[in-house]
Design an enzyme around this catalytic site. Structure first.
Site, short mmCIF file in Angstrom:
data_model
loop_
_atom_site.label_atom_id
_atom_site.label_comp_id
_atom_site.label_asym_id
_atom_site.label_seq_id
_atom_site.Cartn_x
_atom_site.Cartn_y
_atom_site.Cartn_z
N TRP A 10 -7.74 -3.49 -74.13
CA TRP A 10 -8.83 -3.15 -73.21
C TRP A 10 -9.03 -1.64 -73.07
O TRP A 10 -10.04 -1.20 -72.51
CB TRP A 10 -8.56 -3.72 -71.82
CG TRP A 10 -8.68 -5.20 -71.70
CD1 TRP A 10 -8.88 -6.11 -72.71
CD2 TRP A 10 -8.61 -5.96 -70.49
NE1 TRP A 10 -8.93 -7.38 -72.19
CE2 TRP A 10 -8.78 -7.32 -70.82
CE3 TRP A 10 -8.42 -5.63 -69.13
CZ2 TRP A 10 -8.76 -8.34 -69.87
CZ3 TRP A 10 -8.39 -6.64 -68.18
CH2 TRP A 10 -8.57 -7.98 -68.55
N LYS A 11 -8.04 -0.85 -73.50
CA LYS A 11 -8.07 0.61 -73.29
C LYS A 11 -8.25 0.89 -71.80
O LYS A 11 -7.77 0.10 -70.98
CB LYS A 11 -9.15 1.24 -74.16
CG LYS A 11 -9.00 0.81 -75.63
CD LYS A 11 -9.78 1.64 -76.60
CE LYS A 11 -9.55 1.09 -78.01
NZ LYS A 11 -10.13 1.93 -79.05
N HIS A 93 -0.70 3.96 -80.53
CA HIS A 93 -2.14 3.87 -80.79
C HIS A 93 -2.67 5.27 -81.15
O HIS A 93 -2.20 6.27 -80.60
CB HIS A 93 -2.87 3.32 -79.56
CG HIS A 93 -4.29 2.97 -79.86
ND1 HIS A 93 -5.27 3.94 -79.90
CD2 HIS A 93 -4.88 1.80 -80.18
CE1 HIS A 93 -6.42 3.35 -80.23
NE2 HIS A 93 -6.21 2.05 -80.41
N GLU A 95 -5.19 6.84 -80.29
CA GLU A 95 -5.69 7.63 -79.16
C GLU A 95 -4.54 8.31 -78.43
O GLU A 95 -4.70 9.41 -77.91
CB GLU A 95 -6.53 6.73 -78.23
CG GLU A 95 -7.87 6.40 -78.88
CD GLU A 95 -8.48 5.07 -78.47
OE1 GLU A 95 -8.05 4.47 -77.48
OE2 GLU A 95 -9.41 4.63 -79.17
N GLU A 164 -4.77 0.52 -88.20
CA GLU A 164 -6.05 0.88 -87.61
C GLU A 164 -6.52 2.22 -88.19
O GLU A 164 -6.09 3.27 -87.70
CB GLU A 164 -5.92 1.01 -86.09
CG GLU A 164 -5.50 -0.26 -85.39
CD GLU A 164 -5.93 -0.27 -83.94
OE1 GLU A 164 -6.57 -1.22 -83.53
OE2 GLU A 164 -5.65 0.71 -83.23
N GLY A 170 -13.78 2.15 -82.85
CA GLY A 170 -14.86 2.41 -81.91
C GLY A 170 -16.08 3.06 -82.54
O GLY A 170 -16.96 3.55 -81.85
N SER A 208 -13.19 -1.74 -85.13
CA SER A 208 -14.52 -2.35 -85.15
C SER A 208 -14.53 -3.79 -85.67
O SER A 208 -15.45 -4.19 -86.37
CB SER A 208 -15.49 -1.46 -85.95
OG SER A 208 -15.58 -0.17 -85.35
N GLY A 229 -10.50 -3.82 -79.92
CA GLY A 229 -10.84 -2.93 -78.80
C GLY A 229 -12.10 -3.41 -78.11
O GLY A 229 -12.10 -4.35 -77.32
N GLY A 230 -13.23 -2.75 -78.41
CA GLY A 230 -14.50 -3.02 -77.73
C GLY A 230 -14.85 -4.49 -77.58
O GLY A 230 -15.24 -4.94 -76.50
P1 PGA Z 1 -12.30 -1.06 -81.66
O1 PGA Z 1 -10.84 -0.52 -81.23
O2 PGA Z 1 -12.15 -2.53 -81.94
O3 PGA Z 1 -13.17 -0.79 -80.45
O4 PGA Z 1 -12.72 -0.29 -82.85
C1 PGA Z 1 -9.68 -1.00 -81.84
C2 PGA Z 1 -8.49 -0.31 -81.23
O5 PGA Z 1 -8.55 0.89 -80.98
O6 PGA Z 1 -7.42 -0.94 -81.00
#
Ligand code: PGA
Length: 244
Positions: A10-11, A93, A95, A164, A170, A208, A229-230
Site C-alpha cells: 500500500w506504501k 524496497h 523507495e 522490481e 509506479g 506496474s 503497488g498502485g
Molecule cells: P507499482 O509499485 O505496482 O505501483 O508499480 C510496485 C511496488 O513498488 O512495490
C-alpha cells in the site's frame, strides 16, 4: 512445487475509512493457488488484523528495524509486528533504498532480523534505468541478492524475493514478460548456487502490474507471483491480479 504469492504494497496510502472499504471488498477473494498478503502502513496493522482475522489473507509491514529493540527512535521491530499477527515484511524496497539511503548490507540485516522473529522477509531487488541502459542490470541485482546470501543461508524459513526494476515502479512502464523472465531466471540460478533449498525461494515480479498484464507475467516459468503497488489500492484490480 514453489509457493506463489501476490502481495499488495500500500506504501504510504490509506485512511481508516478507506482501508475498511478496501479490506471488506478483499474478503470476497475466491480461493487462489497463490498466497495473498497486504503490506500496510504499520499504524494500520491493528485495524488490518481485526478486519482480516479468520480470512486467508495475510498481512505485514513495509519495513522493519534491523535491531531487536532499544534506543532507535521511530523504528519498529519485527517482534512488535509479529504481535499484531504480521507474517510478512517487505525489506529493501527501492523507495527505502533511495529515500532512506539503505545499503545492501542494511537490507540484509533487516531480512535476517525479520526472519529471526518469525516473519517472512520479502527482499526487494532491482536496477535503475541508467543501470539497465549501461548493461549493468544483472551485476546490480546480483550484488543486491549476494548481500543477503549469508542471511539467505541462515533463514529458518525461505524468504521471498521481489524483482522490481526501479524504472517500472509506479511509472506505468512494465518490464516485458521476456525482460522480467530473463532476470528471474538469472536470480533462480544465483539462488541455486546458494543451496538446493534456495532454489525454491519464490521470486515475485513488481512494477506496474495490473489486471491487463498480470496473467502473462505470471505465466513465465520463473515468475512466482507479484508485488503490487498502485493496483493493490483498488479492490477490483487487486482481486483480478490475485485471480491471475
Ligand atoms: P507499482 O509499485 O505496482 O505501483 O508499480 C510496485 C511496488 O513498488 O512495490
Amino acid at each position: 512445487m514453489r509457493e506463489r504469492w501476490v502481495i499488495g504494497n500500500w506504501k504510504m496510502n490509506g485512511t481508516l475509512q478507506r482501508n475498511r472499504e478496501l479490506l471488506d471488498a478483499l474478503k470476497a477473494l475466491a480461493p487462489t493457488r497463490a498466497r495473498i498478503a497486504v503490506c500496510v502502513p504499520s499504524v494500520f496493522l491493528p485495524q488490518t488484523a481485526e478486519l482480516l482475522a479468520g480470512t486467508a489473507i495475510a498481512w505485514g509491514a513495509q519495513d522493519v528495524s534491523a535491531q531487536p529493540n532499544g534506543a532507535y527512535t521511530g523504528q519498529i521491530s519485527s517482534s512488535m509486528l509479529q504481535e499484531f499477527g504480521a507474517s510478512v515484511a517487505i525489506v529493501g524496497h527501492s523507495e527505502r533504498r533511495l529515500f532512506n539511503a539503505e545499503s545492501n548490507e542494511d537490507v540484509a540485516k533487516k531480512a535476517l532480523a525479520a526472519a529471526n522473529a518469525g516473519l517472512r522477509p520479502v527482499v526487494c531487488v532491482g536496477e535503475s534505468l541508467a543501470e539497465r541502459e549501461a548493461g549493468r542490470a544483472e551485476a546490480v541485482v546480483g550484488a543486491q541478492l549476494a548481500a543477503c546470501t549469508e542471511a539467505l543461508a541462515r533463514f529458518p524459513a525461505l524468504p521471498v524475493i521481489a524483482y522490481e526494476p526501479v524504472w517500472a515502479i509506479g511509472t506505468g512502464k512494465t518490464a516485458s514478460p521476456e525482460q522480467a523472465e530473463a532476470m528471474h531466471a538469472f536470480l533462480r540460478s544465483e539462488l541455486a548456487n546458494i543451496s538446493p533449498e534456495a532454489r525454491q525461494v519464490p521470486i515475485l515480479y513488481g512494477g506496474s502490474v495490473k489486471p491487463s498484464n498480470a496473467a502473462e507475467l505470471f505465466a513465465q516459468p520463473n515468475i512466482d507471483g507479484g508485488l503490487i503497488g498502485g493496483a493493490s489500492l483498488v479492490a477490483a484490480d487487486f482481486l483480478a491480479i490475485a485471480a491471475a
